[in-house]
Design a protein around this motif. Structure first.
Motif, PDB file in Angstrom:
ATOM      1  N   ALA A 173       0.836  -1.198   0.000  1.00 21.52           N
ATOM      2  CA  ALA A 173       0.000   0.000   0.000  1.00 21.52           C
ATOM      3  C   ALA A 173       0.873   1.251   0.000  1.00 21.52           C
ATOM      4  O   ALA A 173       0.568   2.244  -0.676  1.00 21.52           O
ATOM      5  N   ARG A 174       1.972   1.193   0.760  1.00 25.12           N
ATOM      6  CA  ARG A 174       2.900   2.329   0.812  1.00 25.12           C
ATOM      7  C   ARG A 174       3.483   2.620  -0.573  1.00 25.12           C
ATOM      8  O   ARG A 174       3.549   3.784  -1.001  1.00 25.12           O
ATOM      9  N   GLU A 175       3.903   1.576  -1.283  1.00 23.34           N
ATOM     10  CA  GLU A 175       4.468   1.769  -2.608  1.00 23.34           C
ATOM     11  C   GLU A 175       3.427   2.323  -3.583  1.00 23.34           C
ATOM     12  O   GLU A 175       3.733   3.164  -4.435  1.00 23.34           O
ATOM     13  N   CYS A 176       2.192   1.857  -3.460  1.00 27.86           N
ATOM     14  CA  CYS A 176       1.111   2.371  -4.308  1.00 27.86           C
ATOM     15  C   CYS A 176       0.877   3.859  -4.028  1.00 27.86           C
ATOM     16  O   CYS A 176       0.650   4.650  -4.954  1.00 27.86           O
ATOM     17  N   LEU A 193       1.847  20.595  -1.561  1.00 26.27           N
ATOM     18  CA  LEU A 193       1.022  19.660  -0.793  1.00 26.27           C
ATOM     19  C   LEU A 193       1.385  18.216  -1.120  1.00 26.27           C
ATOM     20  O   LEU A 193       1.456  17.363  -0.226  1.00 26.27           O
ATOM     21  N   CYS A 194       1.616  17.943  -2.398  1.00 21.99           N
ATOM     22  CA  CYS A 194       1.981  16.578  -2.799  1.00 21.99           C
ATOM     23  C   CYS A 194       3.358  16.198  -2.259  1.00 21.99           C
ATOM     24  O   CYS A 194       3.568  15.063  -1.816  1.00 21.99           O
ATOM     25  N   GLN A 195       4.283  17.138  -2.314  1.00 22.36           N
ATOM     26  CA  GLN A 195       5.624  16.858  -1.807  1.00 22.36           C
ATOM     27  C   GLN A 195       5.600  16.583  -0.309  1.00 22.36           C
ATOM     28  O   GLN A 195       6.320  15.710   0.183  1.00 22.36           O
ATOM     29  N   GLN A 196       4.755  17.327   0.421  1.00 24.09           N
ATOM     30  CA  GLN A 196       4.618  17.077   1.855  1.00 24.09           C
ATOM     31  C   GLN A 196       4.084  15.674   2.111  1.00 24.09           C
ATOM     32  O   GLN A 196       4.591  14.944   2.977  1.00 24.09           O
ATOM     33  N   SER A 197       3.043  15.304   1.370  1.00 21.47           N
ATOM     34  CA  SER A 197       2.461  13.972   1.550  1.00 21.47           C
ATOM     35  C   SER A 197       3.459  12.884   1.172  1.00 21.47           C
ATOM     36  O   SER A 197       3.563  11.847   1.851  1.00 21.47           O
ATOM     37  N   LEU A 198       4.187  13.114   0.094  1.00 22.11           N
ATOM     38  CA  LEU A 198       5.158  12.122  -0.356  1.00 22.11           C
ATOM     39  C   LEU A 198       6.260  11.932   0.687  1.00 22.11           C
ATOM     40  O   LEU A 198       6.652  10.798   0.994  1.00 22.11           O
ATOM     41  N   LEU A 199       6.734  13.038   1.252  1.00 20.85           N
ATOM     42  CA  LEU A 199       7.769  12.960   2.277  1.00 20.85           C
ATOM     43  C   LEU A 199       7.260  12.218   3.509  1.00 20.85           C
ATOM     44  O   LEU A 199       7.974  11.402   4.110  1.00 20.85           O
ATOM     45  N   GLN A 245       7.134   8.475   2.553  1.00 17.89           N
ATOM     46  CA  GLN A 245       8.469   7.903   2.362  1.00 17.89           C
ATOM     47  C   GLN A 245       9.232   7.759   3.679  1.00 17.89           C
ATOM     48  O   GLN A 245      10.080   6.873   3.814  1.00 17.89           O
ATOM     49  N   SER A 246       8.956   8.636   4.629  1.00 16.04           N
ATOM     50  CA  SER A 246       9.676   8.594   5.897  1.00 16.04           C
ATOM     51  C   SER A 246       9.013   7.686   6.930  1.00 16.04           C
ATOM     52  O   SER A 246       9.457   7.616   8.076  1.00 16.04           O
ATOM     53  N   SER A 247       7.936   7.010   6.536  1.00 13.43           N
ATOM     54  CA  SER A 247       7.244   6.126   7.478  1.00 13.43           C
ATOM     55  C   SER A 247       8.129   4.942   7.852  1.00 13.43           C
ATOM     56  O   SER A 247       8.948   4.476   7.068  1.00 13.43           O
TER      57      SER A 247
END
Length: 417
Positions: A14-17, A279-285, A288-290
């Motif tokens: 799910a994370r990769e998706c 906003l997308c970059q924040q969500s992506l970061l 990715q940092s999870s």
């Protein structure tokens, strides 16, 4: 004996998706930025062409070459950012509409060299030239809407709607600049031209109202502070709407003021694009940092904790002020409506995202119907719109209902005997 599946494996998938989805949104934002700039320079060339034609070649001769060069440069940059076509075996069915929109835009752009030649030779009327530019620009905007129709939710979706409603408002402002430039250059405004001016102003206000409902407060404040409608701009607007020809230099004053306003709109448009990207970059970061070793952390990062569906069937009343449905976005408009109907709930359905998506679909439907009328009935875009609106009034229905009915029987237009 087979090994039992582990939750963490599915959470990692799910994370990769989610990372892939956010990457797609970022790529879409980059493409929208190129499309936005391309529309801006096309709008400038349209206005300059109208002044050249209506002044009988006395004004803006050198300007035309500069505008054409700017469009060519922007076009090259845009082409470099268009999504590459994968092998046929790797084509995704869901990409059909985007590819179709790109093809339609490229086909429209093929008419640009001949259009410029006719304008240079002054063998085309300013009305025909403006309509040709309008058609090209609309094809570019159609691609923007298609690219923006991505799997986004929450703040990103609101930012996207603020963006494309503002872009459409800017296009109406560009048409207003070109139309009034033609009237002032020729020192003549037809009855239809004056009426179209009024309609373009009203259309701008409608788009800007929608934009204000979804825009970030900081970006909205920037627009309200710099809107660019000076007292002189408003005076010239009134002259155009009433058909007054103005003085000899009125066309130059109008074009300068209207261009200043459009340049300010481009600044706001860029801020809106940057907001989507941020906003997308924040969500992506965040994704990715999870912590990939902790299933609980992964579960919370990928999908926020949801309210149990069974809670919506409960007989006890809940707090109506709570706007969080707790359902995944794709279920909001279908399952939630069913649940509320069965439970006889009185929960408000004016969810912003549902409303904006419905608005987008209505706009797409109307544009597709207009395109059918233009292609198969030989109508201009304005004539197609008036026909749809008149038919809707005669049948006491909404324009989108008439447009949808037309699309439902579109095979009548496209089938061959």
């Amino acid at each position: 004996m087979s090994q039992s599946p582990h939750a963490v494996h599915y959470f990692l998938a799910a994370r990769e998706c989610e990372i892939s989805r956010l990457d797609n949104v970022l790529q879409a934002g980059k493409l929208i930025g190129q499309l936005s700039h391309f529309v801006h320079v096309l709008q400038r060339e349209r206005g300059s062409s109208n002044i050249w034609l209506c002044s009988e070649g006395l004004l803006f001769g050198e300007e035309l070459a500069h505008r054409a060069a700017a469009v060519s440069q922007s076009m090259n940059n845009l082409f470099a950012d268009l999504p590459a076509l994968p092998p046929a075996s790797a084509l995704q069915p869901g990409a059909f509409r985007v590819y179709h929109r790109i093809g339609s835009m490229l086909m429209a752009l093929e008419s640009l060299p001949e259009l410029r030649n006719q304008i240079h030779q002054r063998t085309i009327s300013h009305q025909q030239a403006m309509q040709s530019f309008n058609t090209i620009i609309q094809q570019v905007l159609n691609l923007v809407y298609e690219v923006a129709d991505i799997d986004a939710d929450g703040q990103v979706a609101s930012a996207l709607v603020a963006l494309f409603t503002f872009m459409q408002g800017k296009e109406y402002a560009g048409q207003e600049r070109a139309l009034a430039s033609a009237g002032f250059a020729s020192r003549n405004f037809s009855d239809s031209g004056r009426q179209l001016m009024v309609e373009l102003i009203a259309a701008q206000e409608s788009c800007l109202t929608s934009f204000a409902g979804f825009a970030d407060t900081g970006i909205l404040a920037t627009w309200l502070q710099q809107e660019g409608k000076s007292s002189e701009f408003e005076r010239l607007r009134r002259l155009a709407c009433t058909g007054a020809p103005g003085e000899e230099d009125t066309v130059l004053n109008w074009f300068a003021l209207a261009s200043q306003r459009l340049d300010l709109m481009k600044i706001v448009e860029d801020k809106l694009i940057n907001k989507v990207m941020h906003l997308c970059q924040q969500s992506l970061l965040r994704v990715q940092s999870s912590n990939t070793d902790d299933p609980q952390t992964l579960a919370g990062v990928i999908v926020p904790a949801e309210k149990p569906v069974a809670a919506y069937f409960a007989a006890t009343p809940h707090n109506e002020a709570d706007e969080d449905t707790g359902l995944p976005p794709q279920l909001n408009r279908s399952l939630l409506n069913l649940i509320q109907h069965q439970a006889h709930r009185l929960k408000t359905l004016d969810n912003e995202l549902a409303g904006l998506r419905a608005t987008l679909m209505e706009r797409k439907t109307i544009e597709q119907a207009k395109a059918l009328l233009m292609q198969y009935q030989g109508l201009t875009e304005e004539q197609a719109w008036h026909l749809l609106r008149k038919t809707a009034m005669n049948q006491n229905k909404k324009v989108v209902e008439i447009a949808q009915a037309m699309l439902d029987v579109s095979t009548v237009f496209t089938s061959t005997p």
